[in-house]
Write a protein that holds these residues in place. Structure first.
Motif, PDB file in Angstrom:
ATOM      1  N   UNK A  82       0.826  -1.213   0.000  1.00  7.28           N
ATOM      2  CA  UNK A  82       0.000   0.000   0.000  1.00  7.28           C
ATOM      3  C   UNK A  82       0.860   1.262   0.000  1.00  7.28           C
ATOM      4  N   UNK A  83       1.891   1.280   0.825  1.00  8.36           N
ATOM      5  CA  UNK A  83       2.759   2.454   0.912  1.00  8.36           C
ATOM      6  C   UNK A  83       3.454   2.735  -0.419  1.00  8.36           C
ATOM      7  N   UNK A  84       3.885   1.681  -1.108  1.00  6.27           N
ATOM      8  CA  UNK A  84       4.628   1.837  -2.366  1.00  6.27           C
ATOM      9  C   UNK A  84       3.722   2.041  -3.575  1.00  6.27           C
ATOM     10  N   UNK A  85       2.414   1.845  -3.389  1.00  5.22           N
ATOM     11  CA  UNK A  85       1.485   2.005  -4.500  1.00  5.22           C
ATOM     12  C   UNK A  85       1.278   0.749  -5.324  1.00  5.22           C
ATOM     13  N   UNK A  86       1.965  -0.329  -4.960  1.00  2.73           N
ATOM     14  CA  UNK A  86       1.777  -1.601  -5.658  1.00  2.73           C
ATOM     15  C   UNK A  86       0.349  -2.102  -5.438  1.00  2.73           C
ATOM     16  N   UNK A  87      -0.155  -1.908  -4.208  1.00  4.08           N
ATOM     17  CA  UNK A  87      -1.576  -2.138  -3.926  1.00  4.08           C
ATOM     18  C   UNK A  87      -2.218  -0.751  -3.817  1.00  4.08           C
ATOM     19  N   UNK A 124      -0.351 -12.698  -2.491  1.00  3.24           N
ATOM     20  CA  UNK A 124       0.722 -11.956  -1.840  1.00  3.24           C
ATOM     21  C   UNK A 124       2.097 -12.261  -2.425  1.00  3.24           C
ATOM     22  N   UNK A 125       2.242 -13.403  -3.067  1.00  3.95           N
ATOM     23  CA  UNK A 125       3.485 -13.647  -3.803  1.00  3.95           C
ATOM     24  C   UNK A 125       3.585 -12.690  -4.987  1.00  3.95           C
ATOM     25  N   UNK A 126       2.474 -12.457  -5.650  1.00  3.12           N
ATOM     26  CA  UNK A 126       2.465 -11.508  -6.764  1.00  3.12           C
ATOM     27  C   UNK A 126       2.712 -10.085  -6.267  1.00  3.12           C
ATOM     28  N   UNK A 127       2.138  -9.733  -5.127  1.00  4.59           N
ATOM     29  CA  UNK A 127       2.400  -8.426  -4.526  1.00  4.59           C
ATOM     30  C   UNK A 127       3.894  -8.256  -4.268  1.00  4.59           C
ATOM     31  N   UNK A 128       4.539  -9.279  -3.696  1.00  5.60           N
ATOM     32  CA  UNK A 128       5.969  -9.208  -3.403  1.00  5.60           C
ATOM     33  C   UNK A 128       6.785  -9.055  -4.681  1.00  5.60           C
ATOM     34  N   UNK A 129       6.402  -9.776  -5.730  1.00  2.88           N
ATOM     35  CA  UNK A 129       7.121  -9.656  -7.009  1.00  2.88           C
ATOM     36  C   UNK A 129       7.012  -8.238  -7.557  1.00  2.88           C
ATOM     37  N   UNK A 130       5.843  -7.644  -7.425  1.00  2.00           N
ATOM     38  CA  UNK A 130       5.647  -6.281  -7.924  1.00  2.00           C
ATOM     39  C   UNK A 130       6.384  -5.253  -7.065  1.00  2.00           C
ATOM     40  N   UNK A 131       6.482  -5.510  -5.789  1.00  2.00           N
ATOM     41  CA  UNK A 131       7.241  -4.616  -4.899  1.00  2.00           C
ATOM     42  C   UNK A 131       8.712  -4.632  -5.292  1.00  2.00           C
ATOM     43  N   UNK A 132       9.247  -5.821  -5.519  1.00  2.00           N
ATOM     44  CA  UNK A 132      10.644  -5.960  -5.928  1.00  2.00           C
ATOM     45  C   UNK A 132      11.605  -6.050  -4.752  1.00  2.00           C
ATOM     46  N   UNK A 133      12.755  -6.640  -5.014  1.00  2.00           N
ATOM     47  CA  UNK A 133      13.734  -6.923  -3.960  1.00  2.00           C
ATOM     48  C   UNK A 133      14.240  -5.662  -3.267  1.00  2.00           C
ATOM     49  N   UNK A 134      14.616  -4.643  -4.040  1.00  2.00           N
ATOM     50  CA  UNK A 134      15.224  -3.447  -3.436  1.00  2.00           C
ATOM     51  C   UNK A 134      14.252  -2.710  -2.527  1.00  2.00           C
ATOM     52  N   UNK A 135      13.032  -2.501  -3.006  1.00  2.00           N
ATOM     53  CA  UNK A 135      12.037  -1.793  -2.192  1.00  2.00           C
ATOM     54  C   UNK A 135      11.667  -2.609  -0.959  1.00  2.00           C
ATOM     55  N   UNK A 136      11.497  -3.911  -1.147  1.00  2.00           N
ATOM     56  CA  UNK A 136      11.165  -4.782  -0.025  1.00  2.00           C
ATOM     57  C   UNK A 136      12.269  -4.726   1.030  1.00  2.00           C
ATOM     58  N   UNK A 140      11.905  -3.562   4.964  1.00  2.00           N
ATOM     59  CA  UNK A 140      12.185  -4.566   6.003  1.00  2.00           C
ATOM     60  C   UNK A 140      13.292  -4.058   6.935  1.00  2.00           C
ATOM     61  N   UNK A 141      14.325  -3.442   6.354  1.00  2.00           N
ATOM     62  CA  UNK A 141      15.395  -2.859   7.159  1.00  2.00           C
ATOM     63  C   UNK A 141      14.870  -1.685   7.981  1.00  2.00           C
ATOM     64  N   UNK A 142      14.017  -0.880   7.372  1.00  2.00           N
ATOM     65  CA  UNK A 142      13.498   0.319   8.026  1.00  2.00           C
ATOM     66  C   UNK A 142      12.699  -0.006   9.288  1.00  2.00           C
ATOM     67  N   UNK A 145      12.475  -5.724  10.850  1.00  2.00           N
ATOM     68  CA  UNK A 145      11.644  -6.923  10.967  1.00  2.00           C
ATOM     69  C   UNK A 145      12.496  -8.175  11.201  1.00  2.00           C
ATOM     70  N   UNK A 146      12.440  -8.716  12.414  1.00  2.00           N
ATOM     71  CA  UNK A 146      13.123  -9.983  12.721  1.00  2.00           C
ATOM     72  C   UNK A 146      14.590  -9.962  12.345  1.00  2.00           C
ATOM     73  N   UNK A 147      15.022 -11.012  11.637  1.00  2.00           N
ATOM     74  CA  UNK A 147      16.423 -11.090  11.212  1.00  2.00           C
ATOM     75  C   UNK A 147      16.700 -10.318   9.928  1.00  2.00           C
ATOM     76  N   UNK A 148      15.660  -9.735   9.339  1.00  2.00           N
ATOM     77  CA  UNK A 148      15.758  -8.862   8.143  1.00  2.00           C
ATOM     78  C   UNK A 148      16.336  -9.574   6.916  1.00  2.00           C
ATOM     79  N   UNK A 149      16.306 -10.894   6.913  1.00  2.00           N
ATOM     80  CA  UNK A 149      16.908 -11.659   5.809  1.00  2.00           C
ATOM     81  C   UNK A 149      15.854 -11.987   4.754  1.00  2.00           C
ATOM     82  N   UNK A 150      15.948 -11.349   3.584  1.00  6.77           N
ATOM     83  CA  UNK A 150      15.021 -11.649   2.486  1.00  6.77           C
ATOM     84  C   UNK A 150      15.770 -12.186   1.269  1.00  6.77           C
ATOM     85  N   UNK A 151      16.892 -12.848   1.523  1.00  8.35           N
ATOM     86  CA  UNK A 151      17.678 -13.402   0.428  1.00  8.35           C
ATOM     87  C   UNK A 151      16.909 -14.511  -0.287  1.00  8.35           C
TER      88      UNK A 151
END
Length: 272
Positions: A82-87, A124-136, A140-142, A145-151
């Motif tokens: 929602x924040x990024x406009x993907x949703x 939500x997998x499609x939402x994540x793909x549209x968000x993209x790795x860098x934005x996600x 997550x770092x900001x 969230x937890x161990x912050x590992x989204x590799x």
């Protein structure tokens, strides 16, 4: 360089302090063990009374261990989307990919609210793909969230034990979400809180998100995380379930445990 390093460490410690709840002052309540025993599972339960800051915990050892968030990550995925406009809003449709899955509720076009309620993994997998790795990664770092590992693959890091979070950290996330303290627009907070609302009556309001997944040893793990409001007071809770490899009705188990504990603690009668 030294100044930047100190600043980074200071910010990281601040995020940890804000994101988790203090377990040092917690009241250990072993009477809650019976709800896990009755359902033949291990697990933990944590409750924070926002009015006085008191924390009630059963099984502190599990409360501070990190596990895959499973579908509870849909809370954060929704916030970032929602924040990024993907949703664009809570009714935004994503078309079904045509792949028939065991869960019939997922096999159709749907909007965010329905996808959240039926816990649609494909949506939500499609939402994540549209968000993209860098934005996600940035978000997550900001929020720390937890161990912050989204590799690894962008559409499965919250399902395959890459990203992990503790029940205590989940509790901190619930509090920050409720009070609009995450780094998202107020309207984004409100929309996600709206889809988390499960029960609303004259005695109480109950909001939560569930999750079900597996750890590295293929043991079942389950979550129910949210808050209950009575008489204008809010209490945040997290139920975490850890079971064996055998088949389990996780939906029933986590609900039985959560509702049983909350009833024992005096909720649902409008008297808290």
């Amino acid at each position: 360089m030294k100044k930047n390093t100190v600043l980074l460490i200071t910010n990281s410690l601040l995020l940890i302090t804000l994101f988790s709840c203090s377990v040092n002052k917690a009241k250990i309540d072993n009477s809650l063990k019976k709800y896990f025993d009755e359902n033949k599972v291990d697990g933990c339960f944590t409750l924070l009374n926002n009015a006085d800051g008191k924390v009630t915990v059963y099984n502190m050892q599990l409360d501070t261990q990190r596990f895959s968030p499973a579908s509870t990550f849909k809370i954060v995925n929704s916030l970032i989307g929602l924040q990024s406009g993907v949703i664009t809003n809570d009714t935004m449709m994503i078309k079904w990919d045509g792949i028939k899955r065991t869960n019939e509720d997922w096999n159709k076009d749907m909007g965010m609210t329905e996808a959240f309620k039926v816990s649609s993994v494909p949506y939500y997998q499609e939402v994540a793909r549209r968000i993209g790795k860098d934005t996600m990664r940035r978000w997550i770092d900001s929020i720390g969230y937890g161990n912050k590992n989204i590799s690894g693959p962008i559409d499965s890091f919250w399902l395959n034990n890459t990203l992990k979070i503790s029940p205590d950290e989940q509790l901190g996330l619930m509090k920050r979400l409720y009070f609009d303290q995450l780094p998202f627009r107020k309207s984004v907070h409100e929309m996600v809180k709206g889809v988390m609302l499960q029960e609303d009556n004259t005695a109480y309001k109950l909001s939560y998100k569930t999750g079900w997944g597996f750890d590295e040893q293929k043991n079942n793990i389950g979550w129910q995380t949210g808050w209950v409001e009575e008489n204008n007071h809010v209490y945040f809770f997290v139920t975490f379930v850890k079971a064996g490899k055998e088949e389990i009705d996780m939906k029933a188990v986590r609900k039985n445990i959560t509702m049983g504990i909350l009833k024992q603690l005096g909720f649902f009668e409008g008297k808290k």
